[in-house]
Write an enzyme that holds these catalytic residues in place. Structure first.
Site, mmCIF file in Angstrom:
data_model
loop_
_atom_site.group_PDB
_atom_site.id
_atom_site.type_symbol
_atom_site.label_atom_id
_atom_site.label_comp_id
_atom_site.label_asym_id
_atom_site.label_seq_id
_atom_site.Cartn_x
_atom_site.Cartn_y
_atom_site.Cartn_z
ATOM 1 C CE1 TYR A 268 -4.172 1.805 0.472
ATOM 2 C CE2 TYR A 268 -2.572 3.431 1.238
ATOM 3 C CZ TYR A 268 -3.839 3.119 0.774
ATOM 4 O OH TYR A 268 -4.767 4.111 0.594
ATOM 5 C CD GLN B 216 -11.617 2.485 -1.347
ATOM 6 O OE1 GLN B 216 -11.888 2.451 -0.132
ATOM 7 N NE2 GLN B 216 -11.374 3.610 -2.001
ATOM 8 C CB SER C 38 7.843 9.339 12.984
ATOM 9 O OG SER C 38 9.111 8.877 12.656
ATOM 10 C CD GLN D 170 11.439 11.161 13.261
ATOM 11 O OE1 GLN D 170 10.509 10.485 12.847
ATOM 12 N NE2 GLN D 170 12.602 11.158 12.648
ATOM 13 C CG HIS E 285 7.811 12.566 9.624
ATOM 14 N ND1 HIS E 285 7.642 12.197 8.330
ATOM 15 C CD2 HIS E 285 9.076 12.197 9.960
ATOM 16 C CE1 HIS E 285 8.758 11.614 7.884
ATOM 17 N NE2 HIS E 285 9.642 11.609 8.854
ATOM 18 C CD GLU F 50 9.959 5.392 13.712
ATOM 19 O OE1 GLU F 50 9.589 6.470 14.243
ATOM 20 O OE2 GLU F 50 9.614 5.048 12.563
ATOM 21 C CG HIS F 51 14.162 7.173 13.584
ATOM 22 N ND1 HIS F 51 12.865 7.619 13.541
ATOM 23 C CD2 HIS F 51 14.393 6.549 12.404
ATOM 24 C CE1 HIS F 51 12.327 7.271 12.369
ATOM 25 N NE2 HIS F 51 13.230 6.620 11.662
ATOM 26 C CG ASP G 254 14.074 8.944 7.369
ATOM 27 O OD1 ASP G 254 13.933 7.927 8.061
ATOM 28 O OD2 ASP G 254 13.738 10.086 7.739
ATOM 29 C CD GLU H 251 0.507 -33.307 26.360
ATOM 30 O OE1 GLU H 251 -0.064 -33.368 25.265
ATOM 31 O OE2 GLU H 251 1.480 -32.573 26.594
ATOM 32 C CG HIS I 218 -1.603 -37.135 19.797
ATOM 33 N ND1 HIS I 218 -2.936 -36.846 19.742
ATOM 34 C CD2 HIS I 218 -0.968 -36.041 19.274
ATOM 35 C CE1 HIS I 218 -3.111 -35.634 19.216
ATOM 36 N NE2 HIS I 218 -1.930 -35.132 18.925
#
Lengths: 442, 442
Positions: free
Chosen positions: A137, A198, A244, A266, A269, A334-335, A368, A422, A427
């Site tokens: 995506y 969709q 981020s 950062q 963003h 994250e960074h 990045d 068990e 088995h």
């Protein structure tokens, strides 16, 4: 107007409470969105192509008489690449090449099948295979990032995925040539100009025109994120990303302007992005603060940057670099930039982070775009248990077991004992039959 | 009474429709459970220990004045192991040893950190580290499986997880000695006798007594599964498993009783479990059917087995073994037995499966207990995109980037070009500053 960024010190008596307040970020579930997305998914599942066409007309203002018309031919992707200004084309090709090289190393390090045999001839192993088909995506409009195309498609390609299907909405038919060019460079197989919940539904369930995929990766808005959560299980998904974040650990030896710009990069963003500086040198923090004030007015995205720094940013004075490393582990950012003359001294202390940027020259923005490692990274502290997007996300493993007649006798007794323990008699009997009877004379 | 197991043939004109009907399994979301679980999670988050104690009293009939009383000392685990009958103790130790050896091989194959340098001195790498602390959920009561303790705890231990916290409900104080012994053998660090959604909440959020973990793995009932889904993101979780499945690909050379018992061993788990036979030999299918009829009355769990075989089982006649392999790939089964004299001929054609059992002697039950590979496997077709539980589930990766001054000049131009193309000027400026100014004289 001065930037009201939060300043904390670990020596303050209320530090822990203030620090928790800085970290707190809760993803709100929007029930109206959830409900709307569930309806769209059910509709696409039931009506396929016709439903996708309807929503594309309604949400993207894009008319077509069939979904097949919304597939972009490969020649159009190549034309987008050929039509770029030379510097952009070269930058894209160079970035893709570096990302490819890094992920090839990752494949060598993490993607190995193996097998071994016991003394009795029993074989045990693990077979690693790529996914058959993956959907990527790519957001359209203002948040259209060609770098994301590379970061999702290249590892899939390196893993050996059979077919990569990209979806990208093109509101009112507006196509982003950099995004199409990136698809050409990354080797995307098919591109459809659809988006939203969709598009996720079409990839997860398949329609007459859109092939069903095995996994969907890539960023999107709240509708896309909600749709991915819904279809998880039907297909695989990558992580659902939060805002981020960057954490800069500074020992005071980097030019303050560089650190200020890294915090900005950062913050620009969006307003929920988080930029934090940890440093044991109060004088240096003041110099970074001064650089922030001086540089902010020059930035085209200064309003977003200010809102982010004032809302979620912090400059934190620590007792030592060691303490700064401990706090970084609590955040699991994250960074993580280690802006120090001795980054190798601190790196071993850092346990949890999506990506670690070592030394003053390693701006987060290089990572990045083109350093090579992936820019899709775990956010909101999830680096404690998850990893950057990688080749391993586009592979899966199957165990292999081939027990010899001798092995079946020995293992059969162990398995039967535990199976009876068990209460699973079939088995146990399945194991025992291989001991009692031979295969001969069947 | 004859077993009404579905019989299909790929040559039948309506095969595809009938086959889809066999495969169809939809996890129903029970909104009443979801709602109840959400309340329990919120309560444990708010009230901690006190809430966990309340629910344990109410749901497990277990009284305690503090949560600390519900922690089992390590000596009690060891005593459970020492107190087992010799055959059970030896079976448990032997199984654990084989599972450990397999996962050590897996660690070598998939858990390697790496780094390399560009010509300009820029370093790129990936650091692999274990999770700090993991929670393992072990069901109590009738579905208490000591083998699950091994399959969850051993890979965590091999990965190097710092602390393994196990929770296991003990309704009215009833403890299962095999489960406690398995915890001792696997090296579990702490055990609390709590269960249900309240145990998942305690592990995810932490309480005064229960430490917060980074990931929760292990099977459970609908409440546990719902709780794990809810806390995903706060902590990591393993997969949410559907009903267990076996697919047997048979070329007609295995004793029919063995195949019948293997189909039983899956069917005995529960009525929703699925057992399917694919075979190109109609005569052999008839012999397996006959063995099913003959052996079923001897099985203590015959009612569950019959319900499973009649509700979800199938014996499918194919045109060839090649076609059987294709159909297997469409199913992507959890357990796949290749019951053939030439398993190595068919294995390369099999792309999607949790675990592949090769040859007549390799009963699926050996894999469940002691062959070595993990028995926690992807169900419901998710083997198309996911993998057995493994060492990799208890590790995470961080990217490492250290750009040299020369590297920053070259990469900075690429990054700045792409960042300006995406409208992210601070990203571009952060890269450009490293080209314009040196670090010298800071």
């Amino acid at each position: 107007m001065s930037v009201q960024i939060r300043q904390l010190a670990t020596t303050a008596p209320d530090f822990d409470r203030e620090f928790q307040r800085v970290l707190h970020w809760a993803a709100e579930t929007d029930h109206a969105i959830e409900q709307r997305v569930a309806e769209i998914l059910a509709d696409v599942r039931a009506r396929g192509d016709a439903a996708v066409l309807d929503y594309t007309r309604r949400f993207d203002g894009l008319e077509a008489s069939s979904l097949a018309q919304l597939e972009l031919p490969r020649a159009e992707l190549q034309a987008a690449l050929d039509g770029l200004p030379a510097d952009q084309r070269e930058a894209l090709v160079h970035a893709a090449e570096r990302v490819r090289r890094y992920h090839e190393r990752q494949l060598e390090a993490c993607g190995r099948s193996f097998s071994y045999r016991d003394d009795d001839g029993t074989l045990l192993g693990q077979k690693v295979t790529p996914l058959d088909r993956v959907g990527i995506y790519v957001p359209g409009g203002k948040a259209a990032y060609p770098s994301s195309v590379l970061m999702n498609a290249v590892p899939a390609k390196v893993a050996g995925v059979g077919e990569i299907v990209m979806v990208v909405p093109t509101p009112r038919g507006e196509k982003n040539p950099l995004v199409l060019a990136a698809a050409a460079v990354a080797g995307v197989d098919r591109v459809f100009t659809i988006g939203g919940a969709q598009a996720v539904a079409a990839l997860a369930y398949g329609t007459a025109t859109i092939p069903k995929v095995d996994k969907i990766t890539g960023p999107g808005n709240a509708y896309v994120a909600s749709a991915k959560k819904h279809v998880f299980g039907v297909v695989g998904i990558d992580m659902i990303a939060g805002p981020s974040e960057i954490l800069v650990l500074a020992d005071g030896t980097t030019r303050p302007e560089w650190v200020a710009m890294d915090l900005f990069s950062q913050a620009e963003h969006d307003e929920l992005a988080q930029s934090i500086l940890l440093c044991p040198d109060a004088h240096y923090i003041a110099r970074v603060k001064e650089a922030i004030e001086r540089l902010l007015p020059q930035m085209p995205r200064r309003d977003v940057i200010r809102a982010s720094l004032e809302g979620r940013g912090a400059l934190i004075l620590t007792r030592s670099m060691e303490e700064a490393c401990e706090i970084s582990n609590r955040i699991a950012p994250e960074h993580l930039e280690v802006s120090s003359r001795e980054p190798g001294r601190w790196e071993p202390l850092l346990k949890h982070a999506g990506a670690i940027f070592l030394g003053a020259y390693t701006s987060e923005s290089l990572g990045d775009y083109c350093a090579g490692p992936n820019h899709v990274l775990p956010t909101s502290g999830t680096a404690r248990f998850s990893s950057p997007l990688g080749v391993y996300d586009f592979q899966k493993r199957s165990s292999l077991i081939e027990v010899s007649a001798a092995g079946a006798r020995q293992l059969g007794r162990v398995a039967a004992t535990l199976a009876y323990g068990e209460g699973l008699q079939a088995h146990a009997r399945a194991a025992e039959l291989r001991i009692e009877d031979g295969q001969e004379g069947v």
